[in-house]
Design an enzyme around this catalytic site. Structure first.
Site, PDB file in Angstrom:
ATOM      1  N   HIS A 125       0.865  -1.184   0.000  1.00 36.31           N
ATOM      2  CA  HIS A 125       0.000   0.000   0.000  1.00 36.31           C
ATOM      3  C   HIS A 125       0.898   1.229   0.000  1.00 36.31           C
ATOM      4  CE1 HIS A 125      -2.859   2.933   1.696  1.00 36.31           C
ATOM      5  NE2 HIS A 125      -3.833   2.107   1.375  1.00 36.31           N
ATOM      6  N   ASP A 202       3.029  -4.660   8.018  1.00 32.01           N
ATOM      7  CA  ASP A 202       1.758  -3.937   7.902  1.00 32.01           C
ATOM      8  C   ASP A 202       0.637  -4.972   8.011  1.00 32.01           C
ATOM      9  OD1 ASP A 202      -0.562  -2.693   7.071  1.00 32.01           O
ATOM     10  OD2 ASP A 202       0.286  -1.821   5.263  1.00 32.01           O
ATOM     11  N   GLN A 205      -4.481  -5.351   6.613  1.00 38.01           N
ATOM     12  CA  GLN A 205      -5.384  -6.236   5.868  1.00 38.01           C
ATOM     13  C   GLN A 205      -5.435  -7.643   6.432  1.00 38.01           C
ATOM     14  OE1 GLN A 205      -7.507  -5.412   3.491  1.00 38.01           O
ATOM     15  NE2 GLN A 205      -6.865  -3.275   3.581  1.00 38.01           N
ATOM     16  N   LYS A 228     -10.715  -1.784  10.170  1.00 37.01           N
ATOM     17  CA  LYS A 228     -10.735  -3.028   9.397  1.00 37.01           C
ATOM     18  C   LYS A 228     -11.298  -4.189  10.208  1.00 37.01           C
ATOM     19  CE  LYS A 228      -7.890  -1.018   6.292  1.00 37.01           C
ATOM     20  NZ  LYS A 228      -8.269  -0.601   4.924  1.00 37.01           N
ATOM     21  N   CYS A 366      -4.671   2.294  -3.786  1.00 37.11           N
ATOM     22  CA  CYS A 366      -3.465   2.804  -3.121  1.00 37.11           C
ATOM     23  C   CYS A 366      -2.317   1.807  -3.241  1.00 37.11           C
ATOM     24  CB  CYS A 366      -3.734   3.129  -1.658  1.00 37.11           C
ATOM     25  SG  CYS A 366      -4.837   4.528  -1.416  1.00 37.11           S
TER      26      CYS A 366
END
Length: 408
Positions: A125, A202, A205, A228, A366
């Protein structure tokens, strides 16, 4: 709500927004990779905060302040336990994953020197690319990229070749927001550590689908956004190993992050407050814990199993549409399908789907380097959650067919 067996219709009753219509059609919400929906159990926590104990935390001696402080710190402990951090002060509340990443990038500005190298994956991202580019501009460090295959999998053998004694930092998403690929982050971390490099994962997600164990992964840093995982926007966390968080300088100056302030010198507070300047999103932090409580009540194993069924069913149904191509066909992926239909622009398909009540995301998500790799302007992305149904997949498929017939 206590779920003894996976009952999606029962679960859907907890989400008020799923009862609404869009353009006269029942809402089919398939933009979960952007933001999950919020159950009434979390909404009730938000309302309760503002109705009954809205006050600033840590500083007040009055009852409301103490109650808010207790709830906020209890949420920190919930999050610590969920991700199996060793200590609660290794959980730093932030405004979300982007803020979390920038804290680390800013901190390493004083630790890197010219000719040092940092490595990022090709499927990141923008929030896990741009801060590192800015860091390189400030320090003279060099950015290297782990390449990916046409299946949407990282080329791990090429990653090994990038590692050297010059490598100081490695960054990778646990799950690709654009492709759904689950990356082998434990292997990535272990090999970076052989060269003494720190690793930031990260997890934005991954968090809705995978219950990450930061100690088992041996991650140095791990980032998550509450919106999320059934929580509100504007709040998230940075997990960092205590040793690394102590080594990094504060990101912002202000109230709460200080020990002593004089006009001659300021000393900084201990963790976690060192990185939590100013009044935080108190309600958001409390609600983030409530979102995790809700998902853990359902169970992450049950969520993963059900979402895999959704993914397999939707993949099979969509691929039956002539001319439809899926981008991201990794063997190990979450419930995300990015696709195009022939030469039709994804925005045009998304616009028609919206008229039919189906909410998807279109564009580069993104993750523009991924689209450049595939030589496409973007994709239509359908991202599924545990409250979606097989019937909604059928609605999506029929809507795509209609869009194709109108635009061909």
């Amino acid at each position: 709500m206590i779920v003894t067996a996976f009952d999606v219709l029962k679960i859907r009753e907890d989400f008020p927004i799923l009862k609404r219509e869009v353009n006269g059609k029942p809402l089919v919400y398939l933009d979960n990779a952007a933001t999950s929906q919020t159950p009434k159990q979390v909404i009730d926590v938000i309302v309760d905060y503002y109705s009954n104990y809205n006050a600033n935390i840590h500083r007040g001696v009055h009852a409301l302040s103490q109650e808010a402080t207790d709830k906020y710190e209890q949420s920190r402990i919930k999050i610590q336990k969920h991700f199996n951090a060793a200590k609660s002060h290794e959980i730093i509340f932030t405004s979300g994953t982007t803020h979390s990443i920038n804290i680390v990038a800013n901190g390493f500005s004083s630790l890197l020197k010219k000719e040092d190298e940092i490595i990022v994956s090709a499927m990141e991202h923008h929030s896990n690319i741009v801060p590192w580019q800015m860091l390189c501009e400030r320090t003279g460090a060099k950015l290297k990229v782990i390449p990916m295959s046409l299946d949407g999998e990282l080329l791990i053998d090429e990653y090994y070749k990038l590692l050297s004694d010059k490598t100081k930092l490695v960054f990778c998403n646990h799950v690709s927001n654009a492709l759904g690929t689950i990356n082998p982050v434990k292997e990535i971390i272990a090999n970076a550590h052989k060269f003494g490099a720190a690793v930031l994962i990260d997890g934005a997600q991954a968090a809705p689908h995978i219950k990450a164990d930061v100690q088992a992964l041996d991650a140095d840093f791990y980032t998550v956004s509450a919106h999320k995982i059934c929580g509100p926007t504007g709040v998230g966390i940075l997990y960092g190993k205590e040793a690394w968080l102590n080594k990094l300088p504060p990101y912002q100056g202000g109230g709460e992050m200080i020990a002593q302030v004089t006009f001659d010198k300021t000393t900084y507070a201990d963790l976690p407050h060192k990185f939590e300047a100013g009044t935080p999103n108190i309600c958001g932090g409390i609600a983030m814990g409530a979102g995790l409580d809700y998902m853990n009540t359902i169970g992450f194993d049950a969520i993963a199993a059900y979402e895999l069924e959704l993914l397999e069913y939707a993949t099979k149904k969509l691929l039956a549409i002539e001319g439809l191509k899926i981008y991201g066909t990794a063997k190990n992926k979450t419930a995300v399908i990015s696709f195009n239909v022939g030469a039709i622009h994804p925005y045009d398909i998304g616009s028609i789907l919206d008229k039919l009540g189906v909410a998807v995301r279109t564009g580069h998500h993104c993750a523009q380097p991924i689209m450049d790799f595939f030589k496409i302007p973007g994709t239509v992305r359908a991202s599924f959650s545990f409250y979606n149904t097989m019937e909604e997949v059928d609605v999506l498929v029929e809507a795509v067919k209609k869009a194709k017939s109108m635009l061909s």
